[in-house]
Design a protein around this motif. Structure first.
Motif, short mmCIF file in Angstrom:
data_model
loop_
_atom_site.label_atom_id
_atom_site.label_comp_id
_atom_site.label_asym_id
_atom_site.label_seq_id
_atom_site.Cartn_x
_atom_site.Cartn_y
_atom_site.Cartn_z
N VAL A 24 0.94 -1.07 0.06
CA VAL A 24 -0.03 0.21 0.01
C VAL A 24 1.03 1.16 0.16
CG1 VAL A 24 -1.89 -1.17 1.09
CG2 VAL A 24 -0.28 -0.07 2.70
N ALA A 25 0.44 2.29 -0.43
CA ALA A 25 1.12 3.77 -0.63
C ALA A 25 0.21 4.68 -0.30
CB ALA A 25 1.70 3.65 -1.91
N GLY A 26 0.95 5.76 0.52
CA GLY A 26 0.44 6.78 0.76
C GLY A 26 1.28 8.12 0.93
N THR A 27 0.83 9.05 1.26
CA THR A 27 1.41 10.40 1.26
C THR A 27 1.36 11.07 2.72
OG1 THR A 27 0.59 11.01 -0.77
CG2 THR A 27 1.88 12.80 0.11
N SER A 31 -3.77 9.43 5.54
CA SER A 31 -3.99 8.20 6.46
C SER A 31 -4.10 7.05 5.37
CB SER A 31 -5.45 8.48 7.03
OG SER A 31 -5.41 9.27 8.03
N LEU A 32 -3.94 5.87 5.69
CA LEU A 32 -3.86 4.67 4.81
C LEU A 32 -4.86 3.73 5.66
CD1 LEU A 32 -0.33 3.72 3.76
CD2 LEU A 32 -2.49 4.03 2.40
N ARG A 33 -5.73 3.02 4.96
CA ARG A 33 -6.53 1.80 5.52
C ARG A 33 -6.22 0.65 4.72
NH1 ARG A 33 -12.04 3.89 5.94
NH2 ARG A 33 -11.20 4.67 7.97
N ILE A 34 -5.87 -0.32 5.62
CA ILE A 34 -5.69 -1.55 5.13
C ILE A 34 -6.65 -2.66 5.68
CG2 ILE A 34 -3.82 -3.38 5.07
CD1 ILE A 34 -2.72 -0.15 6.12
N ASN A 97 8.92 7.86 8.28
CA ASN A 97 9.48 6.74 8.76
C ASN A 97 8.28 5.48 9.19
OD1 ASN A 97 11.51 8.17 9.55
ND2 ASN A 97 10.80 9.24 11.36
N ASP A 98 6.96 5.65 8.65
CA ASP A 98 6.20 4.74 8.52
C ASP A 98 6.24 3.78 7.39
OD1 ASP A 98 4.78 5.94 10.91
OD2 ASP A 98 3.39 7.04 9.68
N THR A 99 7.14 3.96 6.57
CA THR A 99 7.68 3.17 5.54
C THR A 99 8.23 1.88 6.13
OG1 THR A 99 7.78 4.83 3.85
CG2 THR A 99 9.01 2.90 3.28
N GLY A 100 7.98 0.73 5.36
CA GLY A 100 8.40 -0.52 5.96
C GLY A 100 7.48 -1.82 5.67
N VAL A 125 4.48 -1.23 3.43
CA VAL A 125 4.02 0.45 3.30
C VAL A 125 4.72 1.06 2.87
CG1 VAL A 125 3.00 1.98 4.96
CG2 VAL A 125 2.32 -0.23 5.31
N SER A 126 4.67 1.88 1.97
CA SER A 126 5.45 3.10 1.43
C SER A 126 4.82 4.44 1.43
CB SER A 126 5.77 2.67 -0.12
OG SER A 126 4.87 2.84 -0.79
N VAL A 127 5.47 5.47 2.10
CA VAL A 127 5.03 6.73 2.32
C VAL A 127 5.97 7.94 1.51
CG1 VAL A 127 4.34 8.42 3.96
CG2 VAL A 127 4.13 6.00 4.56
#
Length: 167
Positions: A24-27, A31-34, A97-100, A125-127
């Motif tokens: 999933v990817a966000g900016t 917010s992201l919903r998985i 830092n949420d990327t991972g 997750v990539s931000v």
């Protein structure tokens, strides 16, 4: 002898008993919903979200308690939707830092949890950084364009802005 091999696959983490998005990817700032889906057999089990390269050593962030009530830990929440056999993890106010690597997991009963085969599915997750805007500027897609000069104090309407931003 293919049957025992096929049955073994059904016991491995991440196999058919739990599914979710691979990535999933966000900016940043959004917010992201998985959403992860599980089999009916796991309806009463706790579900959790953890972070780490490997599912067996990931650090638990948030966990349900066998009910549909939302559980929260800081910017992360989880909710089990037993009516459609899914649970949803929401990451709010994303930052780089949420990327991972993260994991959707279902808690099963095992004596040594580290060695357990909790059903799990990895989610990358990539931000990306938030687009920067300068006060008074018009934010447009990153495509070559020529914009008319706007005098100081002059405001553009939504219609005028859409005329200046292609696409």
């Amino acid at each position: 002898m293919w049957l025992p091999s096929a049955l073994l696959l059904l016991c491995l983490p991440g196999s058919l008993s739990l599914t979710g998005p691979g990535s999933v990817a966000g900016t940043a700032g959004s917010s992201l919903r998985i959403r992860c889906q599980y089999e009916k057999a796991y309806k009463g089990h706790n579900k959790y979200w953890c972070r780490g390269k490997y599912g067996t050593t990931c650090r638990k962030i948030v966990e349900t308690e066998g009910e549909e009530k939302e559980k929260r830990n800081g910017r992360v929440s989880i909710r089990d939707h037993t009516d459609n056999l899914t649970f949803t993890v929401t990451l709010e106010n994303l930052n780089i830092n949420d990327t991972g690597s993260y994991w959707c997991r279902i808690q099963t009963v095992w004596i040594l949890d580290v060695l357990s085969l909790d059903p799990s599915v990895q989610v990358e997750v990539s931000v990306s950084p938030a687009p920067s805007t300068t006060p008074g500027s018009i934010a447009c897609p990153a495509v070559p364009a020529t914009f008319p000069t706007v005098n100081d104090g002059q405001n553009l309407s939504i219609k005028e802005m859409s005329n200046h931003c292609p696409g």
